[in-house]
Write an enzyme that holds these catalytic residues in place. Structure first.
Site, PDB file in Angstrom:
ATOM      1  CB  SER A 252      -1.287  -0.064   1.528  1.00 38.82           C
ATOM      2  OG  SER A 252      -0.093   0.055   2.261  1.00 38.82           O
ATOM      3  CE  LYS A 253      -1.241   4.976  -4.712  1.00 37.44           C
ATOM      4  NZ  LYS A 253      -1.945   6.462  -5.501  1.00 37.44           N
ATOM      5  NE  ARG A 254      -3.425   4.198   5.268  1.00 40.12           N
ATOM      6  CZ  ARG A 254      -4.281   3.163   5.902  1.00 40.12           C
ATOM      7  NH1 ARG A 254      -4.944   2.213   6.017  1.00 40.12           N
ATOM      8  NH2 ARG A 254      -5.494   3.655   4.347  1.00 40.12           N
TER       9      ARG A 254
END
Length: 317
Positions: A252-254
């Site tokens: 994920s980008k997070r």
């Protein structure tokens, strides 16, 4: 004569692309290029709190660095613009009014806490099944609630099953009432929801092939319902496997998992595409390769149907 294939890559510019985003972009690109079709790049920047123009610019530059070009869309223009969702609000409003005139939408005054308390968990990704509590409110009750709360707007979902044939995974079916219930098509802050926006855009841009991650598979029946209600042609969907870390966690980008900043510092475009081709079942060795070299021999039958574990050693220092 079959219509020209029109596919799209429609990322959300909320951060740097990670390996999973690039994996999907490569497969979307290959599917279109192998068929001699047109590829559209659309920025899904509806959320003003998370999406930024600088992220969109970097995203486009990363795609070009990889050799994943596009024929129409962001930074290029074309006959179906604008190609940023933040600039297409009037189109969503028109489709919303169409549903409203059909008597298919209603205001929902529930807070998030109330929705969670009255709803059942939905699958394993944090979605919830809406109870429908605001659907039966009287006009007087709605008027009273509107004095103290801004409402979201939901689509009244019919009691029916929606099915389709995924180009990669095959038959898929969902009972909308039991899978999601009435879903939001406009938020309480006035922002139109993903489901309505993406259907409106794909219809207006004449997209007839959608390649995206399997995390969006259960969104598809909702979108098919909207295509039908709005009288829009339904594209063919291809849902690709997700890339997972060795602990089973989705990239994920997070968490900045193998984002393009780190990947570009470590690999050439050909090296990175080669590794992605190996994960996609398109290369037995993962040796460096350009996207154009993969297009001539591309086949969906080679792409795995289940999620793919990314070995740390493959992208280690």
């Amino acid at each position: 004569m079959e219509p020209l294939l029109r596919g799209r890559f429609a990322p959300s510019p909320s951060g740097r692309m990670h390996l999973g985003n690039v994996f999907t972009a490569l497969l979307a690109w290959l599917s279109v290029r192998a068929a001699g079709g047109t590829l559209v790049l659309r920025m899904e920047d509806l959320d003003p709190d998370r999406c930024r123009e600088e992220y969109a610019q970097v995203l486009a530059e990363d795609l070009r660095w990889l050799g994943l070009d596009w024929d129409e869309g962001y930074q290029m223009g074309g006959p179906h613009g604008p190609y940023r969702q933040s600039e297409r609000t009037e189109l969503y409003a028109a489709r919303f009014r169409q549903l409203e005139q059909m008597g298919l939408v209603y205001p929902c005054f529930c807070t998030r806490a109330e929705r969670l308390a009255a709803s059942a968990p939905h699958r394993g990704d944090g979605q919830i099944l809406y109870s429908g509590r605001c659907r039966s409110l009287s006009p007087q009750e709605r008027e009273e609630l509107s004095r103290t709360r801004r409402s979201a707007w939901r689509l009244a979902v019919p009691d029916e099953r929606v099915s389709f044939i995924d180009g990669h995974l095959g038959y898929y079916e969902e009972d909308l009432c039991r899978a999601c219930g009435d879903f939001i098509i406009r938020r309480s802050d006035g922002v139109y929801a993903y489901q309505l926006a993406v259907v409106t855009d794909d219809g207006a841009m004449e997209i007839n092939q959608v390649v995206r991650g399997q995390d969006l598979l259960d969104s598809t029946p909702r979108q098919i319902l909207l295509y039908r209600l709005l009288g829009l042609p339904q594209p063919v969907f291809y849902h690709v496997p997700l890339l997972l870390a060795e602990d089973g966690r989705r990239l994920s980008k997070r968490d900045m998992d193998l984002d393009m900043g780190a990947l570009r510092a470590r690999y050439s475009p050909e090296q990175l595409v080669g590794k992605l081709a190996f994960l996609a079942g398109l290369s037995p060795t993962g040796e460096p390769v350009r996207p154009a070299e993969l297009a001539a021999d591309f086949s969906w039958s080679k792409v795995p149907e289940r999620d793919v574990i990314v070995q740390t050693s493959m992208f280690g220092e």
